[in-house]
Write a protein that holds these residues in place. Structure first.
Motif, mmCIF file in Angstrom:
data_model
loop_
_atom_site.group_PDB
_atom_site.id
_atom_site.type_symbol
_atom_site.label_atom_id
_atom_site.label_comp_id
_atom_site.label_asym_id
_atom_site.label_seq_id
_atom_site.Cartn_x
_atom_site.Cartn_y
_atom_site.Cartn_z
ATOM 1 N N ILE A 26 0.839 -1.203 0.000
ATOM 2 C CA ILE A 26 0.000 0.000 0.000
ATOM 3 C C ILE A 26 0.875 1.255 0.000
ATOM 4 O O ILE A 26 0.633 2.188 -0.773
ATOM 5 C CB ILE A 26 -0.965 -0.016 1.199
ATOM 6 N N ALA A 27 1.903 1.272 0.842
ATOM 7 C CA ALA A 27 2.799 2.427 0.898
ATOM 8 C C ALA A 27 3.559 2.614 -0.421
ATOM 9 O O ALA A 27 3.712 3.743 -0.909
ATOM 10 C CB ALA A 27 3.783 2.274 2.045
ATOM 11 N N SER A 57 -6.898 1.754 -9.323
ATOM 12 C CA SER A 57 -8.020 0.817 -9.391
ATOM 13 C C SER A 57 -7.668 -0.524 -8.752
ATOM 14 O O SER A 57 -8.495 -1.114 -8.033
ATOM 15 C CB SER A 57 -8.490 0.629 -10.829
ATOM 16 N N LEU A 58 -6.459 -1.021 -8.987
ATOM 17 C CA LEU A 58 -6.042 -2.267 -8.347
ATOM 18 C C LEU A 58 -5.966 -2.116 -6.840
ATOM 19 O O LEU A 58 -6.427 -2.983 -6.091
ATOM 20 C CB LEU A 58 -4.674 -2.708 -8.877
ATOM 21 N N LEU A 59 -5.411 -1.011 -6.380
ATOM 22 C CA LEU A 59 -5.261 -0.786 -4.951
ATOM 23 C C LEU A 59 -6.620 -0.701 -4.257
ATOM 24 O O LEU A 59 -6.858 -1.375 -3.249
ATOM 25 C CB LEU A 59 -4.450 0.490 -4.698
ATOM 26 N N VAL A 60 -7.531 0.074 -4.807
ATOM 27 C CA VAL A 60 -8.854 0.230 -4.193
ATOM 28 C C VAL A 60 -9.622 -1.093 -4.231
ATOM 29 O O VAL A 60 -10.235 -1.493 -3.233
ATOM 30 C CB VAL A 60 -9.646 1.354 -4.887
ATOM 31 N N ALA A 61 -9.581 -1.794 -5.348
ATOM 32 C CA ALA A 61 -10.322 -3.051 -5.472
ATOM 33 C C ALA A 61 -9.805 -4.107 -4.499
ATOM 34 O O ALA A 61 -10.593 -4.772 -3.816
ATOM 35 C CB ALA A 61 -10.236 -3.568 -6.904
ATOM 36 N N GLU A 62 -8.509 -4.249 -4.420
ATOM 37 C CA GLU A 62 -7.946 -5.305 -3.574
ATOM 38 C C GLU A 62 -8.041 -4.967 -2.090
ATOM 39 O O GLU A 62 -8.333 -5.837 -1.278
ATOM 40 C CB GLU A 62 -6.502 -5.592 -3.970
ATOM 41 N N VAL A 63 -7.826 -3.712 -1.718
ATOM 42 C CA VAL A 63 -7.942 -3.333 -0.308
ATOM 43 C C VAL A 63 -9.392 -3.450 0.145
ATOM 44 O O VAL A 63 -9.668 -3.903 1.259
ATOM 45 C CB VAL A 63 -7.371 -1.913 -0.066
#
Length: 93
Positions: A26-27, A57-63
């Motif tokens: 994430i960081a 989009s990948l970060l928001v979807a997976e988190v």
């Protein structure tokens, strides 16, 4: 070398689902987004934003998926009532 976007997505998802590496990924994703050094420079009209949009989009979807699974696991556990009895908590359908 054969590049496959699906394998890159699976690798990123695997790192985010691993609690040992989750905050590092994430960081690093946020650092990549704010960094002036990109895979495709941001000053290019359309192509410069594609890599940033993909990472966001990948970060928001997976988190959100990780958070959803944690909340479901937490809601499926039994919680004690104030009288000391165990009450099963069921999610609202």
């Amino acid at each position: 070398m054969n590049f496959n976007i699906n394998s890159l997505h699976n690798w990123y998802r695997g790192l985010l689902q691993n609690p040992k590496y989750r905050w590092w990924v994430i960081a690093a994703s946020i650092a990549y987004l704010v960094s002036p050094i990109d895979l495709v420079p941001d000053f290019l009209p359309f192509a410069g934003l594609v890599d940033d949009t993909l990472i966001i989009s990948l970060l928001v979807a997976e988190v959100s998926q990780v958070a959803k699974s944690k909340l479901q696991a937490k809601s499926n556990r039994s919680t004690p009532d104030t009288t000391g009895q165990v009450v099963d908590v069921q999610p609202i359908q």
